[in-house]
Design a protein around this motif. Structure first.
Motif, PDB file in Angstrom:
ATOM      1  N   THR A   1       0.840  -1.195   0.000  1.00 28.45           N
ATOM      2  CA  THR A   1       0.000   0.000   0.000  1.00 28.45           C
ATOM      3  C   THR A   1       0.878   1.250   0.000  1.00 28.45           C
ATOM      4  N   VAL A   2       0.355   2.311  -0.612  1.00 28.59           N
ATOM      5  CA  VAL A   2       1.083   3.575  -0.679  1.00 28.59           C
ATOM      6  C   VAL A   2       0.898   4.372   0.604  1.00 28.59           C
ATOM      7  N   ASP A   3      -0.322   4.397   1.122  1.00 32.08           N
ATOM      8  CA  ASP A   3      -0.675   5.182   2.300  1.00 32.08           C
ATOM      9  C   ASP A   3      -1.933   4.537   2.864  1.00 32.08           C
ATOM     10  N   GLY A   4      -2.669   5.273   3.695  1.00 30.77           N
ATOM     11  CA  GLY A   4      -3.891   4.758   4.281  1.00 30.77           C
ATOM     12  C   GLY A   4      -5.133   5.316   3.615  1.00 30.77           C
ATOM     13  N   ARG A   5      -6.223   5.365   4.370  1.00 32.99           N
ATOM     14  CA  ARG A   5      -7.521   5.791   3.857  1.00 32.99           C
ATOM     15  C   ARG A   5      -7.509   7.235   3.372  1.00 32.99           C
ATOM     16  N   ALA A   6      -6.680   8.063   3.943  1.00 31.57           N
ATOM     17  CA  ALA A   6      -6.732   9.497   3.664  1.00 31.57           C
ATOM     18  C   ALA A   6      -5.723   9.943   2.608  1.00 31.57           C
ATOM     19  N   PHE A   7      -5.367   9.048   1.690  1.00 30.17           N
ATOM     20  CA  PHE A   7      -4.508   9.398   0.545  1.00 30.17           C
ATOM     21  C   PHE A   7      -4.959   8.498  -0.586  1.00 30.17           C
ATOM     22  N   TYR A   8      -5.918   8.978  -1.377  1.00 26.59           N
ATOM     23  CA  TYR A   8      -6.589   8.067  -2.307  1.00 26.59           C
ATOM     24  C   TYR A   8      -6.295   8.415  -3.756  1.00 26.59           C
ATOM     25  N   ALA A   9      -6.532   7.393  -4.614  1.00 27.23           N
ATOM     26  CA  ALA A   9      -6.444   7.521  -6.074  1.00 27.23           C
ATOM     27  C   ALA A   9      -5.098   8.072  -6.510  1.00 27.23           C
ATOM     28  N   ALA A  10      -4.030   7.659  -5.841  1.00 23.92           N
ATOM     29  CA  ALA A  10      -2.702   8.168  -6.174  1.00 23.92           C
ATOM     30  C   ALA A  10      -2.221   7.583  -7.493  1.00 23.92           C
ATOM     31  N   LYS A  11      -1.679   8.447  -8.344  1.00 24.69           N
ATOM     32  CA  LYS A  11      -1.022   8.045  -9.571  1.00 24.69           C
ATOM     33  C   LYS A  11       0.386   8.631  -9.559  1.00 24.69           C
ATOM     34  N   SER A  12       1.283   8.042 -10.338  1.00 32.18           N
ATOM     35  CA  SER A  12       2.685   8.401 -10.225  1.00 32.18           C
ATOM     36  C   SER A  12       3.182   9.141 -11.459  1.00 32.18           C
ATOM     37  N   VAL A  13       4.318   9.815 -11.295  1.00 29.74           N
ATOM     38  CA  VAL A  13       4.954  10.531 -12.394  1.00 29.74           C
ATOM     39  C   VAL A  13       6.463  10.489 -12.186  1.00 29.74           C
ATOM     40  N   SER A  14       7.186  10.310 -13.282  1.00 29.59           N
ATOM     41  CA  SER A  14       8.638  10.361 -13.248  1.00 29.59           C
ATOM     42  C   SER A  14       9.091  11.766 -13.633  1.00 29.59           C
ATOM     43  N   TYR A  15       9.972  12.341 -12.820  1.00 32.57           N
ATOM     44  CA  TYR A  15      10.444  13.700 -13.071  1.00 32.57           C
ATOM     45  C   TYR A  15      11.877  13.814 -12.585  1.00 32.57           C
ATOM     46  N   ASP A  16      12.779  14.165 -13.503  1.00 29.96           N
ATOM     47  CA  ASP A  16      14.186  14.374 -13.173  1.00 29.96           C
ATOM     48  C   ASP A  16      14.782  13.133 -12.510  1.00 29.96           C
ATOM     49  N   GLY A  17      14.391  11.950 -13.010  1.00 32.54           N
ATOM     50  CA  GLY A  17      14.923  10.699 -12.493  1.00 32.54           C
ATOM     51  C   GLY A  17      14.334  10.247 -11.186  1.00 32.54           C
ATOM     52  N   ARG A  18      13.286  10.915 -10.716  1.00 37.57           N
ATOM     53  CA  ARG A  18      12.636  10.568  -9.451  1.00 37.57           C
ATOM     54  C   ARG A  18      11.184  10.178  -9.718  1.00 37.57           C
ATOM     55  N   ARG A  19      10.583   9.457  -8.774  1.00 35.34           N
ATOM     56  CA  ARG A  19       9.207   8.997  -8.930  1.00 35.34           C
ATOM     57  C   ARG A  19       8.360   9.553  -7.798  1.00 35.34           C
ATOM     58  N   PHE A  20       7.294  10.271  -8.171  1.00 37.53           N
ATOM     59  CA  PHE A  20       6.391  10.881  -7.203  1.00 37.53           C
ATOM     60  C   PHE A  20       4.997  10.273  -7.338  1.00 37.53           C
ATOM     61  N   PHE A  21       4.331  10.093  -6.200  1.00 37.50           N
ATOM     62  CA  PHE A  21       2.945   9.639  -6.169  1.00 37.50           C
ATOM     63  C   PHE A  21       2.082  10.805  -5.691  1.00 37.50           C
ATOM     64  N   VAL A  22       1.062  11.135  -6.478  1.00 33.15           N
ATOM     65  CA  VAL A  22       0.222  12.287  -6.180  1.00 33.15           C
ATOM     66  C   VAL A  22      -1.215  11.813  -5.995  1.00 33.15           C
ATOM     67  N   GLY A  23      -1.798  12.134  -4.861  1.00 32.75           N
ATOM     68  CA  GLY A  23      -3.180  11.770  -4.567  1.00 32.75           C
ATOM     69  C   GLY A  23      -3.894  12.925  -3.903  1.00 32.75           C
ATOM     70  N   TRP A  24      -4.975  12.611  -3.178  1.00 25.40           N
ATOM     71  CA  TRP A  24      -5.701  13.667  -2.470  1.00 25.40           C
ATOM     72  C   TRP A  24      -6.099  13.195  -1.084  1.00 25.40           C
ATOM     73  N   ILE A  25      -6.054  14.157  -0.144  1.00 29.95           N
ATOM     74  CA  ILE A  25      -6.506  13.910   1.225  1.00 29.95           C
ATOM     75  C   ILE A  25      -7.969  14.313   1.306  1.00 29.95           C
ATOM     76  N   PRO A  26      -8.874  13.386   1.565  1.00 32.08           N
ATOM     77  CA  PRO A  26     -10.303  13.705   1.497  1.00 32.08           C
ATOM     78  C   PRO A  26     -10.768  14.606   2.626  1.00 32.08           C
ATOM     79  N   THR A  27     -11.811  15.354   2.328  1.00 32.45           N
ATOM     80  CA  THR A  27     -12.510  16.097   3.366  1.00 32.45           C
ATOM     81  C   THR A  27     -13.455  15.151   4.100  1.00 32.45           C
ATOM     82  N   LYS A  28     -14.067  15.673   5.168  1.00 26.38           N
ATOM     83  CA  LYS A  28     -15.073  14.902   5.895  1.00 26.38           C
ATOM     84  C   LYS A  28     -16.380  15.676   5.933  1.00 26.38           C
ATOM     85  N   GLN A  29     -17.453  14.928   5.926  1.00 23.35           N
ATOM     86  CA  GLN A  29     -18.780  15.532   5.873  1.00 23.35           C
ATOM     87  C   GLN A  29     -18.994  16.466   7.055  1.00 23.35           C
TER      88      GLN A  29
END
Length: 479
Positions: A242-270
């Motif tokens: 797993t990449v993270d827990g419940r509060a980091f969802y739908a992460a997709k990755s990108v390669s930039y300058d020889g490094r790999r980043f995972f970008v997702g979103w921290i959800p709000t709560k009702q």
């Protein structure tokens, strides 16, 4: 603001794309209309760009939603690729007014650009839906890639088999193309027989390993990944999948300058409440991946994010409730805590400790009261090799002292497996208003949200064991 959010709306699924020396972060702009089905406009793609995940340039909406009767009234998740000087954007088209009793249909749509990521044209007649054998209501999140420059394009999707058990019918479907216009169905990339579907698939090669990243909501709302020695699998579960827990969802990755980043979103709560249910979309967040020898990925903060907090001060702690003067000096058969001053709303907290053998629990107190009794708790549990996010006070079912939610040992959706052998460990916490991210030993990440933080002191604690404090510091941002 490290965890970026537009001034109007929220960040949904992020589609990162490296191009022309920048990282372009397309995202689904969730404006949260009260009744999406009755709205005059659907969901578009918006865009921000960055080079460091600290400073962002907001480009606004770049792919507008279709009209009321269009296949792409809603523009959902997809991917962006470059073919020479031309850019291609593939996305999910959805219209809530279409479909049948089982739900609305989803189709793959296409847009093109002459090289400017902010300008897109939708060619006619390049939309296609699910072929026979697949559920038309889930044919989405197209991800396009090549296994080598001289190989055909591949497109994988979140799909479901028809006439299969609902819980286990999810499949990563695959199509092949030579020109990015005509697509032919091929053998699925992965059939785990485990999930309802695998959302937001992402495929990349890193050294000798191939990675398949996906998000699922069957066993847990998490982004997971699988590894293989070749682009077609077999796809194996790494030691930490797993990449993270419940509060980091739908992460997709990108390669930039020889490094790999995972970008997702921290959800709000009702209701903007800690007791509220998790919602779809929220604030953008990033983790940098590092590859271990066995293919497992470790996750931490990008160096640029850490450098954005240069104003460092050491925290002076005072014991509470009869604890020893300093951690490591007292008895090992009790709970002991030490509390320092109030931390800023936006800051980076770093704790380094030496953990003694057989220690039951230890960690950080965030947003704490002066006596440490109320806090957001980042708890490391060496005997269980996990970290959890807890808070006190918890909810209550009535006024009596026993009517407390004591049967809820922590925020059950916010826990991560984490190796915690005796010895030195470093915990970093990025606080950014109501959002937060924890990283342990630059390997394991746990994101969270806290709406009612409390007084704001920072502290440490240990339970049934001992630790020696090496360092506790708070760093402010340069802004």
């Amino acid at each position: 603001m490290i965890h970026w959010r537009p001034s109007s709306g929220f960040v949904g699924d992020v589609i990162p794309f490296s191009h022309a020396g920048r990282i372009w972060l397309f995202y689904l702009l969730d404006e949260r209309p009260e009744d999406p089905a009755a709205g005059a406009s659907g969901m578009p793609w918006a865009l921000v760009s960055t080079t460091d995940f600290v400073q962002y340039t907001d480009h606004g909406v770049v792919l507008r939603a279709g009209d009321r009767d269009a296949d792409d009234f809603d523009c959902y998740t997809g991917s962006v690729v470059a073919d020479g000087s031309r850019l291609h954007l593939f996305y999910t088209g959805h219209n809530p007014r279409r479909g049948d009793a089982d739900g609305s249909f989803q189709v793959v749509c296409h847009a093109v650009s002459d090289g400017d990521p902010t300008q897109w044209t939708k060619p006619p007649s390049q939309t296609f839906g699910a072929p026979p054998g697949y559920v038309p209501q889930d044919w989405r999140d197209p991800f396009v890639y090549r296994t080598a420059p001289d190989q055909p394009w591949q497109l994988v999707l979140a799909a479901r088999y028809a006439d299969a058990p609902d819980r286990r019918c999810g499949v990563v479907a695959r199509l092949i193309s030579d020109d990015l216009e005509k697509w032919t169905i091929a053998e699925p990339l992965w059939e785990p027989h485990r999930f309802i579907t695998q959302e937001c698939p992402d495929v990349f090669r890193w050294g000798d390993w191939w990675y398949l990243v996906y998000s699922e909501f069957t066993d847990a709302f998490q982004t997971r990944y699988r590894i293989a020695r070749g682009p077609d699998g077999p796809w194996l579960a790494p030691s930490r999948d797993t990449v993270d827990g419940r509060a980091f969802y739908a992460a997709k990755s990108v390669s930039y300058d020889g490094r790999r980043f995972f970008v997702g979103w921290i959800p709000t709560k009702q209701g903007d409440s800690d007791a509220g249910a998790w919602q779809w979309a929220g604030d953008l967040a990033v983790l940098e991946a590092h590859q271990e020898d066995d293919g497992t990925l470790a996750f931490g903060f990008p160096a640029e994010v850490l450098a954005a907090f240069p104003a460092v001060r050491q925290v002076e702690l005072r014991p509470v409730d009869g604890a020893a003067a300093e951690p490591g000096q007292g008895a090992v058969d009790r709970y002991a805590a030490w509390v320092g001053d109030v931390a800023p709303e936006h800051c980076l907290i770093t704790l380094t400790v030496d953990v003694h053998e057989s220690t039951q629990a230890l960690g950080l107190l965030l947003h704490a009261s002066a006596d440490g009794e109320e806090a957001t708790v980042v708890r490391l549990e060496p005997q269980r090799d996990r970290i959890v996010l807890d808070r006190w006070p918890r909810g209550r079912t009535g006024p009596a002292q026993w009517q407390v939610d004591g049967d809820v040992p922590y925020a059950v959706e916010l826990e991560r497996a984490c190796p915690l052998p005796p010895g030195r460990h470093t915990v970093r916490v990025l606080l950014d208003g109501t959002t937060g991210q924890v990283v342990v030993d630059d390997r394991v990440a746990l994101s969270f949200r806290r709406y009612d933080p409390g007084p704001g002191h920072v502290g440490v604690f240990v339970t049934d064991g001992a630790m020696e404090l090496v360092e506790l510091q708070v760093a402010r941002s340069a802004g």
